[in-house]
Design an enzyme around this catalytic site. Structure first.
Site, PDB file in Angstrom:
ATOM      1  N   ASN A   9       0.882  -1.169   0.000  1.00 16.10           N
ATOM      2  CA  ASN A   9       0.000   0.000   0.000  1.00 16.10           C
ATOM      3  C   ASN A   9       0.918   1.217   0.000  1.00 16.10           C
ATOM      4  O   ASN A   9       1.534   1.534   1.005  1.00 16.10           O
ATOM      5  CB  ASN A   9      -0.890  -0.020   1.252  1.00 16.10           C
ATOM      6  CG  ASN A   9      -1.698   1.259   1.405  1.00 16.10           C
ATOM      7  OD1 ASN A   9      -1.760   2.082   0.489  1.00 16.10           O
ATOM      8  ND2 ASN A   9      -2.320   1.429   2.569  1.00 16.10           N
ATOM      9  N   TRP A  10       0.987   1.852  -1.155  1.00 14.44           N
ATOM     10  CA  TRP A  10       1.913   2.990  -1.279  1.00 14.44           C
ATOM     11  C   TRP A  10       1.387   4.262  -0.612  1.00 14.44           C
ATOM     12  O   TRP A  10       2.095   5.264  -0.562  1.00 14.44           O
ATOM     13  CB  TRP A  10       2.199   3.270  -2.756  1.00 14.44           C
ATOM     14  CG  TRP A  10       3.249   2.376  -3.351  1.00 14.44           C
ATOM     15  CD1 TRP A  10       3.918   1.352  -2.719  1.00 14.44           C
ATOM     16  CD2 TRP A  10       3.761   2.433  -4.689  1.00 14.44           C
ATOM     17  NE1 TRP A  10       4.800   0.768  -3.589  1.00 14.44           N
ATOM     18  CE2 TRP A  10       4.727   1.417  -4.803  1.00 14.44           C
ATOM     19  CE3 TRP A  10       3.489   3.233  -5.796  1.00 14.44           C
ATOM     20  CZ2 TRP A  10       5.434   1.185  -5.984  1.00 14.44           C
ATOM     21  CZ3 TRP A  10       4.182   3.006  -6.968  1.00 14.44           C
ATOM     22  CH2 TRP A  10       5.149   1.992  -7.057  1.00 14.44           C
ATOM     23  N   LYS A  11       0.120   4.231  -0.168  1.00 16.54           N
ATOM     24  CA  LYS A  11      -0.479   5.420   0.451  1.00 16.54           C
ATOM     25  C   LYS A  11      -0.262   6.642  -0.465  1.00 16.54           C
ATOM     26  O   LYS A  11      -0.372   6.505  -1.684  1.00 16.54           O
ATOM     27  CB  LYS A  11       0.093   5.617   1.862  1.00 16.54           C
ATOM     28  CG  LYS A  11      -0.027   4.317   2.688  1.00 16.54           C
ATOM     29  CD  LYS A  11       0.240   4.463   4.145  1.00 16.54           C
ATOM     30  CE  LYS A  11       0.041   3.122   4.836  1.00 16.54           C
ATOM     31  NZ  LYS A  11       0.187   3.179   6.289  1.00 16.54           N
ATOM     32  N   HIS A 104      -9.397   1.476   5.040  1.00 17.08           N
ATOM     33  CA  HIS A 104      -8.111   1.580   5.738  1.00 17.08           C
ATOM     34  C   HIS A 104      -8.268   2.509   6.943  1.00 17.08           C
ATOM     35  O   HIS A 104      -9.022   3.490   6.887  1.00 17.08           O
ATOM     36  CB  HIS A 104      -7.047   2.113   4.780  1.00 17.08           C
ATOM     37  CG  HIS A 104      -5.663   1.994   5.334  1.00 17.08           C
ATOM     38  ND1 HIS A 104      -5.157   2.887   6.259  1.00 17.08           N
ATOM     39  CD2 HIS A 104      -4.689   1.068   5.139  1.00 17.08           C
ATOM     40  CE1 HIS A 104      -3.926   2.516   6.587  1.00 17.08           C
ATOM     41  NE2 HIS A 104      -3.626   1.415   5.928  1.00 17.08           N
ATOM     42  N   GLU A 106      -6.518   4.814   8.003  1.00 18.98           N
ATOM     43  CA  GLU A 106      -6.227   6.226   7.712  1.00 18.98           C
ATOM     44  C   GLU A 106      -7.436   6.909   7.059  1.00 18.98           C
ATOM     45  O   GLU A 106      -7.683   8.094   7.279  1.00 18.98           O
ATOM     46  CB  GLU A 106      -4.966   6.330   6.841  1.00 18.98           C
ATOM     47  CG  GLU A 106      -3.719   6.004   7.665  1.00 18.98           C
ATOM     48  CD  GLU A 106      -2.564   5.407   6.888  1.00 18.98           C
ATOM     49  OE1 GLU A 106      -2.564   5.446   5.649  1.00 18.98           O
ATOM     50  OE2 GLU A 106      -1.641   4.880   7.550  1.00 18.98           O
ATOM     51  N   GLU A 173      -5.261  -5.008  10.487  1.00 16.68           N
ATOM     52  CA  GLU A 173      -4.216  -4.006  10.682  1.00 16.68           C
ATOM     53  C   GLU A 173      -4.420  -3.301  12.024  1.00 16.68           C
ATOM     54  O   GLU A 173      -5.199  -2.329  12.111  1.00 16.68           O
ATOM     55  CB  GLU A 173      -4.256  -2.966   9.559  1.00 16.68           C
ATOM     56  CG  GLU A 173      -3.948  -3.527   8.192  1.00 16.68           C
ATOM     57  CD  GLU A 173      -3.334  -2.471   7.274  1.00 16.68           C
ATOM     58  OE1 GLU A 173      -2.313  -2.781   6.653  1.00 16.68           O
ATOM     59  OE2 GLU A 173      -3.853  -1.348   7.182  1.00 16.68           O
ATOM     60  N   GLY A 179       2.999   1.919  10.767  1.00 16.34           N
ATOM     61  CA  GLY A 179       3.991   2.988  10.635  1.00 16.34           C
ATOM     62  C   GLY A 179       4.772   3.282  11.894  1.00 16.34           C
ATOM     63  O   GLY A 179       5.449   4.304  11.987  1.00 16.34           O
ATOM     64  N   SER A 212       3.744  -2.485  10.130  1.00 15.46           N
ATOM     65  CA  SER A 212       5.202  -2.601  10.302  1.00 15.46           C
ATOM     66  C   SER A 212       5.765  -3.945   9.826  1.00 15.46           C
ATOM     67  O   SER A 212       6.678  -4.494  10.441  1.00 15.46           O
ATOM     68  CB  SER A 212       5.592  -2.334  11.766  1.00 15.46           C
ATOM     69  OG  SER A 212       5.261  -1.003  12.121  1.00 15.46           O
ATOM     70  N   GLY A 233       2.978  -1.174   4.143  1.00 17.38           N
ATOM     71  CA  GLY A 233       3.079   0.241   3.824  1.00 17.38           C
ATOM     72  C   GLY A 233       4.511   0.621   3.489  1.00 17.38           C
ATOM     73  O   GLY A 233       4.998   0.397   2.376  1.00 17.38           O
ATOM     74  N   GLY A 234       5.215   1.177   4.463  1.00 16.68           N
ATOM     75  CA  GLY A 234       6.553   1.727   4.248  1.00 16.68           C
ATOM     76  C   GLY A 234       7.521   0.809   3.506  1.00 16.68           C
ATOM     77  O   GLY A 234       8.226   1.249   2.594  1.00 16.68           O
TER      78      GLY A 234
HETATM   79  P1  13P Z   1       3.315   0.152   7.542  1.00 17.97           P
HETATM   80  O1  13P Z   1       3.751  -1.147   6.894  1.00 17.97           O
HETATM   81  O2  13P Z   1       4.077   1.336   7.082  1.00 17.97           O
HETATM   82  O3  13P Z   1       3.252  -0.010   9.035  1.00 17.97           O
HETATM   83  O4  13P Z   1       1.794   0.411   7.057  1.00 17.97           O
HETATM   84  C1  13P Z   1       0.863  -0.611   7.151  1.00 17.97           C
HETATM   85  C2  13P Z   1      -0.358  -0.223   6.421  1.00 17.97           C
HETATM   86  O5  13P Z   1      -1.064   0.692   6.812  1.00 17.97           O
HETATM   87  C3  13P Z   1      -0.674  -0.940   5.187  1.00 17.97           C
HETATM   88  O6  13P Z   1      -1.951  -0.648   4.731  1.00 17.97           O
END
Ligand code: 13P
Length: 249
Positions: A9-11, A104, A106, A173, A179, A212, A233-234
């Protein structure tokens, strides 16, 4: 057999040129640590910002990896209309998009996404043949006050009304693990995912863990019997680290 889905997920990261640079490197990186990425039962998915979705029609076919797909990060529930800033299911379908993240944390936290709108988005995606990835998970406070299970069950009950469980992925999640570098212990993620599975009418749904996930914890996470994949994510932003995750051992 449950399908393994390793998703990024590149956000709100990567311009088009940065995305192209990623995809020029990623296939080579996949091959260097090989075997798992090629297995038939595994899908590799990268959910990109809207401005990068056309990559699904241009860059990705040229890579020639049949199990690599591009997904979106949200979708509206109507086909068109006066909804400034939204994207409709037919717009994704036209670009060959087959997966979309919905709900999600967020979106729920910063953009007012509710269980009701999550439910509408899930049904709209499915009505257009797109597989939604429904995200659920508890906050730190909910975990500390022993509300994890009841919260997740209430999310599932509300989000899944009239949703087809034959065309669905769920991502567990925990918000406190997103993050933060504070990964949920693999055994605990496995336990919660087992509980989620026990609430479903279709127990064969792919259920991912997200929060993470990194090259150094992916092997332990994927060794858990209830965990069918990850939402990253990251660590999905860099070709070498996402390739190592896709090539988990
Ligand atoms: P991180 O892997 O950066 O913790 O993010 C997880 C996430 O929100 C994937 O949708």
């Amino acid at each position: 057999m449950r399908k393994v889905v390793i998703a990024g997920n590149w956000k709100m990261y990567k311009t088009q040129s940065e995305a192209k640079a990623f995809f020029s490197e990623f296939p080579t990186q996949l091959k260097t640590t090989a075997p798992k990425a090629a297995i038939a039962n595994q899908q590799i998915l990268i959910c990109v910002p809207y401005t990068n979705l056309a990559i699904a029609q241009t860059v990705v076919p040229a890579i020639g990896l049949s199990n690599l797909s591009i997904g979106a990060q949200n979708v509206h529930w109507t086909e068109n209309g006066a909804f400034t800033g939204e994207i409709s299911p037919p717009m994704l379908v036209e670009l060959g998009i087959k997966y979309v993240i919905i709900g999600h944390s967020e979106r729920r936290q910063f953009f007012g996404e509710s269980d009701e709108t999550v439910n509408k988005r899930l049904k709209a995606a499915q009505a257009h043949g797109i597989t939604p990835i429904l995200c659920v998970g508890e906050s730190k406070q909910q975990r500390d006050t022993n509300e994890t299970e009841s919260w997740i069950f209430s999310q599932l009950a509300a989000d899944l009304v009239d949703v087809d469980q034959n065309n669905l992925i769920i991502a567990y999640e925990p918000i406190w693990a997103i993050g933060t570098g504070d990964t949920c212990a693999a055994s605990e993620a496995n336990r919660v995912i087992g509980l989620i599975r026990s609430k479903l009418t279709n127990p064969n749904i792919t259920i991912q863990y997200g929060g993470s996930v990194k090259p150094d914890n992916i092997d332990e996470i994927m060794a858990q019997p209830e965990i069918d994949g990850v939402l990253v994510g990251g660590a999905s932003l860099e070709a070498s680290s996402f390739a190592r995750i896709a090539n988990y051992q």
